[in-house]
Motif scaffolding. Structure first.
Motif, PDB file in Angstrom:
ATOM      1  N   THR A 125       0.764  -1.306  -0.061  1.00 55.27           N
ATOM      2  CA  THR A 125       0.140   0.209  -0.095  1.00 55.27           C
ATOM      3  C   THR A 125       0.893   1.278   0.081  1.00 55.27           C
ATOM      4  O   THR A 125       1.807   1.175   0.794  1.00 55.27           O
ATOM      5  CB  THR A 125      -0.983  -0.035   1.097  1.00 55.27           C
ATOM      6  N   TRP A 126       0.507   2.206  -0.767  1.00 57.15           N
ATOM      7  CA  TRP A 126       0.961   3.509  -0.649  1.00 57.15           C
ATOM      8  C   TRP A 126      -0.082   4.330  -0.378  1.00 57.15           C
ATOM      9  O   TRP A 126      -1.025   4.808  -0.837  1.00 57.15           O
ATOM     10  CB  TRP A 126       1.612   3.809  -2.140  1.00 57.15           C
ATOM     11  N   SER A 180       3.950   0.715   2.368  1.00 54.59           N
ATOM     12  CA  SER A 180       4.098  -0.711   3.198  1.00 54.59           C
ATOM     13  C   SER A 180       4.159  -1.850   2.141  1.00 54.59           C
ATOM     14  O   SER A 180       3.326  -2.031   1.418  1.00 54.59           O
ATOM     15  CB  SER A 180       2.905  -0.934   4.049  1.00 54.59           C
ATOM     16  N   MET A 181       5.219  -2.729   2.210  1.00 57.89           N
ATOM     17  CA  MET A 181       5.375  -3.754   1.455  1.00 57.89           C
ATOM     18  C   MET A 181       5.322  -4.930   2.071  1.00 57.89           C
ATOM     19  O   MET A 181       6.031  -5.169   3.103  1.00 57.89           O
ATOM     20  CB  MET A 181       6.837  -3.542   0.631  1.00 57.89           C
ATOM     21  N   PHE A 182       4.466  -5.749   1.704  1.00 59.96           N
ATOM     22  CA  PHE A 182       4.227  -6.958   2.466  1.00 59.96           C
ATOM     23  C   PHE A 182       5.575  -7.924   2.398  1.00 59.96           C
ATOM     24  O   PHE A 182       6.066  -8.164   1.542  1.00 59.96           O
ATOM     25  CB  PHE A 182       3.176  -7.864   1.952  1.00 59.96           C
ATOM     26  N   LEU A 185       8.135  -4.585   5.306  1.00 54.64           N
ATOM     27  CA  LEU A 185       9.148  -3.399   5.077  1.00 54.64           C
ATOM     28  C   LEU A 185       8.117  -2.302   4.691  1.00 54.64           C
ATOM     29  O   LEU A 185       7.300  -2.344   4.162  1.00 54.64           O
ATOM     30  CB  LEU A 185       9.932  -3.748   3.767  1.00 54.64           C
ATOM     31  N   ILE A 186       8.730  -1.103   5.448  1.00 54.37           N
ATOM     32  CA  ILE A 186       7.894   0.165   5.112  1.00 54.37           C
ATOM     33  C   ILE A 186       8.984   1.307   4.715  1.00 54.37           C
ATOM     34  O   ILE A 186      10.195   1.180   5.471  1.00 54.37           O
ATOM     35  CB  ILE A 186       7.327   0.401   6.543  1.00 54.37           C
ATOM     36  N   LEU A 187       8.559   2.112   3.830  1.00 56.09           N
ATOM     37  CA  LEU A 187       9.400   3.164   3.445  1.00 56.09           C
ATOM     38  C   LEU A 187       8.544   4.362   3.939  1.00 56.09           C
ATOM     39  O   LEU A 187       7.501   4.477   3.401  1.00 56.09           O
ATOM     40  CB  LEU A 187       9.746   3.115   2.042  1.00 56.09           C
ATOM     41  N   ASP A 191       6.962  14.604   6.573  1.00 56.43           N
ATOM     42  CA  ASP A 191       7.543  15.959   6.172  1.00 56.43           C
ATOM     43  C   ASP A 191       8.961  15.769   5.447  1.00 56.43           C
ATOM     44  O   ASP A 191       8.954  14.875   4.543  1.00 56.43           O
ATOM     45  CB  ASP A 191       7.731  16.918   7.384  1.00 56.43           C
ATOM     46  N   ASN A 192      10.005  16.135   6.111  1.00 61.07           N
ATOM     47  CA  ASN A 192      11.267  16.000   5.296  1.00 61.07           C
ATOM     48  C   ASN A 192      12.196  14.604   6.186  1.00 61.07           C
ATOM     49  O   ASN A 192      13.431  14.824   6.090  1.00 61.07           O
ATOM     50  CB  ASN A 192      12.108  17.208   5.582  1.00 61.07           C
ATOM     51  N   THR A 193      11.244  13.869   6.863  1.00 59.48           N
ATOM     52  CA  THR A 193      12.019  12.881   7.612  1.00 59.48           C
ATOM     53  C   THR A 193      12.000  11.503   6.481  1.00 59.48           C
ATOM     54  O   THR A 193      10.743  11.400   5.675  1.00 59.48           O
ATOM     55  CB  THR A 193      11.382  12.417   8.706  1.00 59.48           C
ATOM     56  N   TYR A 194      12.905  11.035   6.215  1.00 56.11           N
ATOM     57  CA  TYR A 194      12.892   9.948   5.253  1.00 56.11           C
ATOM     58  C   TYR A 194      13.659   8.542   6.045  1.00 56.11           C
ATOM     59  O   TYR A 194      14.469   8.555   6.548  1.00 56.11           O
ATOM     60  CB  TYR A 194      13.859  10.211   4.036  1.00 56.11           C
ATOM     61  N   ALA A 195      12.623   7.308   6.208  1.00 59.55           N
ATOM     62  CA  ALA A 195      13.161   6.375   6.714  1.00 59.55           C
ATOM     63  C   ALA A 195      12.786   4.846   6.200  1.00 59.55           C
ATOM     64  O   ALA A 195      11.399   5.076   5.579  1.00 59.55           O
ATOM     65  CB  ALA A 195      12.676   6.398   8.188  1.00 59.55           C
ATOM     66  N   VAL A 196      13.762   4.191   6.300  1.00 56.98           N
ATOM     67  CA  VAL A 196      13.232   2.571   6.078  1.00 56.98           C
ATOM     68  C   VAL A 196      12.851   1.973   7.216  1.00 56.98           C
ATOM     69  O   VAL A 196      13.934   1.985   8.332  1.00 56.98           O
ATOM     70  CB  VAL A 196      14.429   2.046   5.449  1.00 56.98           C
ATOM     71  N   ARG A 197      11.667   1.336   7.530  1.00 55.63           N
ATOM     72  CA  ARG A 197      11.249   0.586   8.810  1.00 55.63           C
ATOM     73  C   ARG A 197      11.274  -0.673   8.443  1.00 55.63           C
ATOM     74  O   ARG A 197      10.549  -1.130   7.563  1.00 55.63           O
ATOM     75  CB  ARG A 197       9.994   1.150   9.463  1.00 55.63           C
ATOM     76  N   HIS A 198      11.988  -1.575   9.037  1.00 54.76           N
ATOM     77  CA  HIS A 198      11.939  -2.967   8.815  1.00 54.76           C
ATOM     78  C   HIS A 198      11.362  -3.646  10.180  1.00 54.76           C
ATOM     79  O   HIS A 198      11.946  -3.561  11.273  1.00 54.76           O
ATOM     80  CB  HIS A 198      13.448  -3.451   8.515  1.00 54.76           C
TER      81      HIS A 198
END
Lengths: 311, 159
Positions: A125-126, A180-182, A185-187, A191-198
């Motif tokens: 999902t985006w 959200s990638m099943f 994994l979440i990208l 705002d201006n924060t960019y993060a990969v959540r695993h």
């Protein structure tokens, strides 16, 4: 210390023993936009088909058009099941019910433009919100909409307003992006924060979040400084994100008391699983669960929504 | 009361700071910082050792220090309310040639939930710069380096 292989040889294994037959299980891997994906399954389709067009375009937007640079790691143990976190990142409306900071400072409100876009399976999902000219007017209307709740606090003022005065550093007006990638994994862009959540599941009752916080090689010192300020939105001490850990903990506490049972809370949760251009819905959560049920080969419960849509 | 050495004064300042947080008197927490020069960061040991700049919590002005506790004071944040208890040891104080004070200490924070169960919440250390003006100690810079950087659920209350 002697290498392990020497120990094996010296143990005089039978002639039929071949080390080649006892290696680690091979993981199929594929990469896109610097993210490396792996699967133990031979059945998984090619990565770009698995991710779908919205994931690919958001990975391009967030990780490829500028060269990312790691500026820190954040870790958080949440006493909730990993699937609850998947619900948290897929629903586009809880932010406006849970996160006082987000609503009061207009980061994300239910009246904003935005929506969800999924892949063909509904598993990825985006989820995004977009700034528009009407936001100031809608922000004025929120006081009435939120009356009787404690989640909109226009009186909340910052002693140092720089945190809430962020000017988006991409000029596409997308205020938040949660891709959200099943399954784990979440990208995320807030705002201006960019993060990969695993997500690392830690048994049925806990999940550990490994967050890689990104800046970009082209960042000026001022941009880096603004990221070090905006980190106060996200992660385990973020004015927004810290509340999600607590929400999951509470849901888990309730759910684990009811072993063998199930509960579904729906907000108009029937009908076709499809993309929307509004935020107050939960369709992509159903997309997640439908895919999970298919993968796990669970039978369908006769009582649930079968007339409307074969879930 | 006998005159305290600087070492004793800084240790007492640390204990008062901890007491203020442990009693939930968040509105008094910004008073421990120098209003003219103020930098408060909580960083993970992982990032600190790798030289990565992003903190868990970063307040770079006195206003931001006030903002960090404003939502706790207003009860506008949803988080698990725990009883915290700071244990501050190995206090080390050095006077600098420029008149400032370098100081540090080890930090252990235990947490107790509403059921009365206790667990370790944080292990780490403080690295500080303090000023002594008009006979009052203030923090100009406090760096909290957390060894136990996989945070249990949330870090809402400053350390």
């Amino acid at each position: 210390m002697a290498p392990l292989s020497v120990a094996f040889i010296s143990m005089r294994m039978p002639p039929s023993f071949d080390k080649k037959d006892h290696g680690l299980r091979t993981l199929r891997i594929a990469a896109y936009g610097g993210l490396i994906f792996g699967t133990y399954s031979d059945q998984t389709e090619p990565l770009e088909d698995y991710l779908g067009p919205h994931s690919l375009s958001q990975i391009q937007r967030l990780l490829v058009q500028r060269k990312p640079k790691v500026i820190g790691y954040l870790r958080q143990k949440i006493p909730g099941n990993w699937k609850l976190y998947n619900e948290n990142v897929r629903d586009p409306y809880h932010g406006s019910l849970l996160h006082t900071f987000q609503v009061s400072f207009g980061l994300q409100t239910p009246a904003m433009k935005g929506g969800i876009k999924m892949d063909k399976d509904g598993k990825n999902t985006w989820n995004h919100s977009i700034l528009s000219a009407d936001d100031n007017k809608h922000q004025g209307d929120l006081a009435a909409a939120y009356s009787g709740t404690d989640k909109f606090n226009p009186g909340l003022k910052l002693n140092d307003p720089s945190l809430a005065q962020v000017k988006l550093d991409l000029d596409d007006n997308i205020k938040t992006t949660i891709l959200s990638m099943f399954p784990t994994l979440i990208l995320a862009q807030v705002d201006n924060t960019y993060a990969v959540r695993h997500l690392r599941p830690k048994g049925p009752d806990a999940v550990e979040l490994h967050i890689t916080y990104l800046g970009f090689e082209s960042d000026t010192p001022e941009q880096l400084q603004s990221r070090l300020l905006s980190v106060n939105f996200i992660g385990p001490s973020g004015y927004i994100s810290l509340e999600d850990g607590e929400a999951l903990r509470l849901v888990q506490e309730g759910a684990k008391m009811r072993s063998g049972d199930h509960a579904v809370l729906e907000m108009g949760g029937i009908g076709v699983i499809q993309d929307t251009d509004y935020l107050s819905q939960e369709i992509s959560i159903r997309g997640f669960w439908r895919h999970y049920h298919r993968m796990m080969a669970f039978g369908l419960d006769a009582g649930i929504n079968q007339q409307q849509e074969p879930v | 009361m006998t005159t305290m050495t600087l070492q004793e004064r800084v240790a007492r300042f640390y204990f008062d700071y901890a007491d203020t947080l442990n009693r939930g008197k968040y509105a008094e927490w910004p008073d421990f910082f120098n209003p003219d020069e103020c930098d408060y960061r909580i960083v993970s040991r992982e990032n600190h050792d790798l030289g990565l700049p992003a903190p868990l919590m970063g307040c770079y002005t006195h206003g931001m220090v006030k903002d960090r506790v404003a939502m706790l004071i207003d009860e506008a944040l949803t988080y698990r309310h725990m009883y915290f208890r700071h244990y501050i040891t190995n206090v080390r104080v050095d006077e600098c040639p420029d008149g400032g004070i370098d100081a540090g200490a080890n930090l252990l924070v235990m947490q107790c939930d509403q059921e009365g169960s206790a667990s370790t919440y944080m292990v780490g250390r403080y690295e500080d710069k303090l000023s002594l003006r008009e006979d009052r100690l203030k923090l100009c810079k406090r760096l909290v380096i957390i060894d136990s950087f996989s945070i249990d659920t949330a870090l809402a209350v400053p350390l």
